[in-house]
Design a protein around this motif. Structure first.
Motif, short mmCIF file in Angstrom:
data_model
loop_
_atom_site.label_atom_id
_atom_site.label_comp_id
_atom_site.label_asym_id
_atom_site.label_seq_id
_atom_site.Cartn_x
_atom_site.Cartn_y
_atom_site.Cartn_z
N ALA A 29 0.85 -1.23 0.16
CA ALA A 29 0.12 -0.38 -0.09
C ALA A 29 0.93 1.47 -0.39
O ALA A 29 0.53 1.78 -0.89
N CYS A 30 1.82 1.06 1.10
CA CYS A 30 2.88 2.84 0.96
C CYS A 30 3.21 2.68 -0.53
O CYS A 30 3.72 3.47 -0.96
N ALA A 31 3.74 1.25 -0.81
CA ALA A 31 4.80 1.88 -2.54
C ALA A 31 3.61 1.83 -3.74
O ALA A 31 3.68 2.83 -4.82
N ALA A 32 2.96 1.87 -4.04
CA ALA A 32 1.28 1.90 -4.17
C ALA A 32 1.35 3.43 -4.03
O ALA A 32 0.89 4.46 -5.17
N TYR A 33 1.72 4.32 -2.78
CA TYR A 33 1.23 5.89 -2.75
C TYR A 33 2.87 6.18 -3.69
O TYR A 33 2.36 7.22 -4.47
N LEU A 34 3.81 5.58 -2.98
CA LEU A 34 4.85 6.49 -3.99
C LEU A 34 5.11 6.49 -4.96
O LEU A 34 5.10 7.16 -5.52
N TYR A 55 6.97 -4.35 -14.92
CA TYR A 55 7.30 -5.96 -14.24
C TYR A 55 7.30 -5.62 -12.68
O TYR A 55 7.93 -4.27 -11.93
N ARG A 56 6.35 -6.47 -12.04
CA ARG A 56 6.63 -5.86 -10.61
C ARG A 56 6.94 -7.28 -10.03
O ARG A 56 7.10 -8.57 -10.22
N PHE A 57 7.25 -7.23 -8.62
CA PHE A 57 7.68 -8.09 -8.05
C PHE A 57 7.07 -7.99 -6.80
O PHE A 57 7.14 -7.87 -5.50
N ALA A 58 6.75 -9.42 -6.37
CA ALA A 58 6.17 -9.84 -4.79
C ALA A 58 6.74 -9.26 -3.29
O ALA A 58 6.34 -9.21 -2.96
N ASN A 59 8.27 -9.76 -3.44
CA ASN A 59 8.91 -9.32 -2.66
C ASN A 59 9.76 -8.50 -2.72
O ASN A 59 10.33 -8.18 -1.79
N ARG A 60 9.77 -7.42 -3.53
CA ARG A 60 10.35 -5.95 -3.88
C ARG A 60 9.24 -5.18 -4.14
O ARG A 60 9.34 -4.87 -5.15
N PRO A 61 8.52 -4.54 -2.96
CA PRO A 61 7.10 -4.05 -3.57
C PRO A 61 7.56 -1.95 -4.22
O PRO A 61 6.91 -1.41 -5.29
N LEU A 88 8.84 0.59 4.87
CA LEU A 88 8.41 0.72 3.94
C LEU A 88 7.16 1.83 5.71
O LEU A 88 6.92 3.19 5.39
N SER A 89 6.59 1.59 5.93
CA SER A 89 5.37 1.68 6.55
C SER A 89 5.35 2.02 7.77
O SER A 89 4.63 3.34 8.71
N VAL A 90 7.10 1.68 8.37
CA VAL A 90 6.98 2.27 9.04
C VAL A 90 7.78 3.89 9.47
O VAL A 90 7.28 4.68 10.66
N TRP A 91 7.80 4.49 7.92
CA TRP A 91 8.68 5.84 7.79
C TRP A 91 7.02 6.16 7.45
O TRP A 91 7.48 7.52 7.83
N PHE A 92 6.03 5.65 6.77
CA PHE A 92 5.03 6.55 7.05
C PHE A 92 4.13 6.96 8.12
O PHE A 92 3.55 7.79 8.26
N TRP A 93 4.63 6.02 8.87
CA TRP A 93 3.35 5.93 10.57
C TRP A 93 4.86 7.33 11.01
O TRP A 93 4.28 7.92 11.37
N ALA A 94 6.18 6.96 10.87
CA ALA A 94 6.25 8.26 12.08
C ALA A 94 6.80 9.68 11.02
O ALA A 94 6.59 10.52 11.97
#
Ligand SMILES: [Zn+2]
Length: 341
Positions: A29-34, A55-61, A88-94
């Protein structure tokens, strides 16, 4: 108001903690926002400029790979999160906490709030976000039609108690603030209440002399702007520098100050309250950094969304990133010809 990043309906900003958790539940979700912040109308490869679903990678969003030139684009490139190992979610939260909560949050509180196992991680995140806040706003204020600028100086910090008259250990802070006017849409709008603060600039100055004070004004207020000060001689030269300068004989009369320079006094009052609330107080050598942080918060107080993105370094505009910022060194093509010169 000079807005560093524009409001965008497709990039919602959370107004509450539950909304935050709903908007940014996980890494993707954070990656999609970026991604949306960078490519409003869908991914365009910054290398070959082909607009096509990558191309997208499931383990590297945070990695998007162009289907045409096979080059990786990194969503965190050019942001404060570049090369981070923290989710990323920690950064967003911060960033959300820093922009929406009371200032002066300590790294230990931060660590608890974020549920981080390591204190150092909390400290580093807080530090990096603060660097974003203390990067001073550079453009000059004032000069818009119908606005004027109040300028004044005050003493900050230090102790004078028991040391006799004077201003020992205190630092002089000069301030300039834009004064705007609300539309008079109600009878309740008396003259004073119809005014409010626009952007502010604050700086430590060496003394109350004309060189220091006029120098401050010249560096932060647009040429020709209308300025109101008290009648201190340090401001007498402002007309000479092309400002429309009006000085008010305050002479310690609070009613005069309230009537003619209400906004700057409000700024000083807020600033001093805020500085007092900071753990351990502020030493003179760190004061300018805190003034810059105050300025960052103050100037974005109506725009938490901008503060949030500005702290994370999300430009919200692909053109503001340089070509090189899209690439980590490792992902660069091995032949220079494939770079297209
Ligand atoms: Zn490409």
């Amino acid at each position: 108001m000079a807005i560093d990043v524009l409001e965008r309906g497709d990039l919602p900003f959370p107004r509450s903690l539950p909304e935050f958790q709903r908007l940014f539940p996980n890494e993707s979700a954070c990656a999609a926002y970026l991604e949306r912040a960078r490519w409003r109308d869908g991914f365009v490869c910054p290398r070959c400029t082909v607009a096509d679903e990558p191309y997208r990678f499931a383990n590297r969003p945070t990695v998007l790979r162009c289907r045409h030139c096979q080059i990786n684009s990194y969503l965190t490139a050019g942001t404060v999160m570049e090369r981070t190992h923290t989710p990323l979610s920690v950064w967003f939260w911060a960033a959300y906490l820093v922009t929406s909560q009371t200032p002066g949050i300590s790294a230990i509180q931060f660590q608890r709030q974020l549920g981080l196992s390591r204190y150092e991680t909390a400290f580093q995140i807080l530090h990096k976000l603060r660097v974003g806040m203390v990067r001073p706003d550079q453009d000059q204020i004032g000069g818009k039609p119908g606005e004027h600028v109040e300028v004044d100086e005050t003493y900050v910090g230090g102790r004078t108690r028991g040391e006799g008259r004077g201003v020992h250990h205190k630092t002089i802070v000069a301030a300039a603030v834009e004064v705007r006017h609300r539309k008079r849409d109600s009878a309740l709008n008396d003259r004073r209440n119809s005014r409010y603060a626009g952007r502010v600039r604050l700086a430590v100055v060496s003394d109350r002399g004309a060189d220091a004070l006029c120098g401050f004004v010249k560096s932060v207020v647009a040429p020709g702007a209308p300025i109101i000060t008290d009648d201190w001689g340090g401001y007498a030269g402002l007309t000479k520098y092309g400002y429309h300068h009006a000085s008010v004989a305050e002479r310690g009369d609070p009613h005069v100050a309230e009537e003619f320079m209400p906004i700057i006094h409000l700024v000083f009052s807020n600033l001093k309250t805020w500085l007092r609330g900071i753990h351990h107080g502020v030493s003179p050598q760190h004061l300018q950094a805190y003034l810059d942080e105050f300025t960052f918060r103050f100037n974005r107080r109506f725009y938490p969304f901008n503060a949030f993105r500005s702290l994370l370094g999300i430009a919200g505009d692909a053109t503001s990133l340089t070509y090189a910022e899209f690439y980590a060194t490792k992902s660069r093509p091995t032949t220079s010809s494939s770079l297209g010169g």
